[in-house]
Each structure stands twice: as C-alpha cells, then as structure tokens.
Scaffold this motif. Structure first.
Motif, PDB file in Angstrom:
ATOM      1  N   TRP A   1       0.873  -1.167   0.000  1.00  0.00           N
ATOM      2  CA  TRP A   1       0.000   0.000   0.000  1.00  0.00           C
ATOM      3  C   TRP A   1       0.909   1.215   0.000  1.00  0.00           C
ATOM      4  N   SER A   2       0.731   2.069  -0.990  1.00  0.00           N
ATOM      5  CA  SER A   2       1.573   3.255  -1.109  1.00  0.00           C
ATOM      6  C   SER A   2       0.715   4.513  -1.059  1.00  0.00           C
TER       7      SER A   2
ATOM      8  N   ILE B   1       3.132   0.732   3.162  1.00  0.00           N
ATOM      9  CA  ILE B   1       2.797  -0.356   4.084  1.00  0.00           C
ATOM     10  C   ILE B   1       2.831  -1.665   3.303  1.00  0.00           C
ATOM     11  N   LYS B   2       3.523  -2.659   3.857  1.00  0.00           N
ATOM     12  CA  LYS B   2       3.572  -3.996   3.262  1.00  0.00           C
ATOM     13  C   LYS B   2       2.879  -4.955   4.221  1.00  0.00           C
ATOM     14  N   PRO B   3       1.575  -5.183   4.018  1.00  0.00           N
ATOM     15  CA  PRO B   3       0.812  -5.982   4.985  1.00  0.00           C
ATOM     16  C   PRO B   3       1.303  -7.409   5.185  1.00  0.00           C
TER      17      PRO B   3
ATOM     18  N   ARG C   1       4.158  -7.041   7.261  1.00  0.00           N
ATOM     19  CA  ARG C   1       3.861  -6.168   8.392  1.00  0.00           C
ATOM     20  C   ARG C   1       4.984  -5.133   8.573  1.00  0.00           C
TER      21      ARG C   1
ATOM     22  N   VAL D   1       6.433  -1.114   7.597  1.00  0.00           N
ATOM     23  CA  VAL D   1       6.014   0.244   7.253  1.00  0.00           C
ATOM     24  C   VAL D   1       7.264   1.067   6.959  1.00  0.00           C
TER      25      VAL D   1
ATOM     26  N   LYS E   1       8.689   5.016   5.790  1.00  0.00           N
ATOM     27  CA  LYS E   1       8.437   6.439   5.614  1.00  0.00           C
ATOM     28  C   LYS E   1       9.620   7.024   4.859  1.00  0.00           C
TER      29      LYS E   1
ATOM     30  N   GLN F   1      12.612   2.292   7.174  1.00  0.00           N
ATOM     31  CA  GLN F   1      11.676   1.427   7.889  1.00  0.00           C
ATOM     32  C   GLN F   1      11.347   1.995   9.266  1.00  0.00           C
TER      33      GLN F   1
ATOM     34  N   TYR G   1       1.025  -1.123  14.716  1.00  0.00           N
ATOM     35  CA  TYR G   1       0.872  -1.533  13.318  1.00  0.00           C
ATOM     36  C   TYR G   1      -0.576  -1.870  13.004  1.00  0.00           C
TER      37      TYR G   1
ATOM     38  N   LEU H   1      -2.605   1.273  12.554  1.00  0.00           N
ATOM     39  CA  LEU H   1      -2.293   1.955  11.301  1.00  0.00           C
ATOM     40  C   LEU H   1      -2.888   1.203  10.113  1.00  0.00           C
ATOM     41  N   GLU H   2      -2.733  -0.085  10.087  1.00  0.00           N
ATOM     42  CA  GLU H   2      -3.243  -0.881   8.973  1.00  0.00           C
ATOM     43  C   GLU H   2      -4.766  -0.774   8.872  1.00  0.00           C
TER      44      GLU H   2
END
Length: 231
Positions: free
Chosen positions: A128-129, A137-139, A142, A144, A146, A150, A158, A161-162
C-alpha cells in the motif's frame, strides 16, 4: 516459537517454562535484567515475557530499549495493578499487561491472543503506497516505510495503522479501533488506551506529531487516516 522470560522469581520461571515447553515452545530465561536484555538482542526471540520490577534494571528500561529496534511482542508482568501503571506499560510498547498473581494458563491464552493479532492474513495486498510513496505499508510482511526508511512499530501500533489505512478518510471511533486490537477478547485495553497508542504511533510517522498529517483527530468521534492512495 522461541519465548524468552526475564523474571527474577525463579518459581514463576519454572512454572511458565513447564507450560510453554508443554505447548511445544523453546524457552530461555534470565533472572538478571541486564543480562536478559543482552541475550534478547543476541538471540532475537519470537516473544518476550518481561517482569516490570527487576532488581538491577527495570522492565520499563528494558522495554524502552527493545522498542528502539524491535517489534517482538512483549507481555509485561507486574504486581502493580493501578491504572496508571498499566497505561505506562502500554505506552512503553508492551502488547499486553498481566497483574500478579496470575494463572499460567492465562499467560498461555494471552500469548496466543497477541500472536493472532500480529499474524498477517495471507489474502492481504502486497504493498500500500500513499502520497507518491511517502508512506508505504507492506501488509504481508507487516512492514512500514516512511520516505524509504523502515519504521519500527509495535504490533498494536501496526494493527491500528493498517486498520485505518485500509480505508483512508473513514472515521473510526475508539471502540472500533479497540475491537481491531482485541478481536480475540483478551487484550484488556479500554477505549482511552487507544489514545496512548495513537500518540506513540504519531511520534513515529508524523513530521510534527502535534500537527498530524497522516492520523487526524475527529473531535467528539475518533480518528481517521488521511492519505491519498497511489494507483
């Protein structure tokens, strides 16, 4: 799963070790806080059971040190039952807090509950960008990021946020967010504890936590994630 116990009462260690090994876990333990912290960084366990009151180095100091670099789930043990103490433990990054005396079976159930919260479902998207890759976010992993770096979030941070990033612009009441982190029913948080985790999360993802860009407060209602999803 490799479980580490840092606890100065050997009787508690003995009982927990017996239960954990019966469940098939590998267990290492330390009664000394400083040595326990060193071994944590050396061995990188999958789960930590941490006593709050240790004679040489406090559980608070250990938790703070670990959270600088690790998101390993932490279950904090303490004889302190006051609300302020519980909030402090969660602010430092603990994923759950158990007051002594407790039953070993309760510890097993709470551990399972925490691990179910942090285990990623296989059907999640890969990436998710937001805002042209400013926040990623890479679910499945898990993770994140910025601006390419990392972020080290606790499992609860987490999950919050997700949950919000899955629906940018949606307003989540505290009760909704609380449900996200206690789907199993064993995280003994309460609605206002969400504020603590949001505050800690903002410190990590916001340039100015006092003027949040990503996680905004909707007064009288709750919080929302404000970010434009990249195509």
């Amino acid at each position: 799963m490799h479980v580490m116990i840092i606890e100065d009462e050997t009787s508690i260690i003995d009982v927990l070790e017996a239960y954990l090994k019966r469940e098939g876990h590998t267990v290492t333990s330390e009664t000394n806080g400083r040595r326990g912290l060193e071994r944590f960084h050396e061995e990188q366990p999958d789960f930590l059971i941490l006593d709050l009151m240790l004679p040489d180095l406090s559980g608070e100091a250990i938790c703070t040190d670990i959270r600088r670099t690790s998101t390993t789930p932490i279950l904090m043990l303490s004889a302190k039952a006051a609300e302020a103490e519980r909030i402090q433990g969660m602010m430092l990054g603990a994923d759950d807090y158990v007051v002594k005396p407790f039953s070993p079976r309760e510890i097993m159930v709470r551990m399972d509950a925490v691990m179910r919260r942090v285990k990623p479902p296989s059907e999640r998207e890969e990436v998710w960008s937001f805002q042209q890759g400013e926040l990623v976010i890479k679910p499945k992993e898990r993770l994140v990021y910025k601006r390419g770096g990392q972020l080290h979030l606790t499992p609860i941070e987490y999950r919050l946020l997700e949950a919000m990033a899955a629906h940018p612009g949606w307003v989540y009441e505290r009760a909704d967010l609380l449900e996200k982190v206690q789907q199993d029913g064993f995280y003994e948080g309460y609605e206002r504890s969400i504020d603590v985790h949001i505050k800690n999360l903002r410190r990590k993802i916001e340039e100015e936590p006092s003027e949040p860009k990503w996680i905004q407060t909707v007064f009288g209602m709750g919080y929302k994630f404000q970010g434009e999803r990249d195509a």
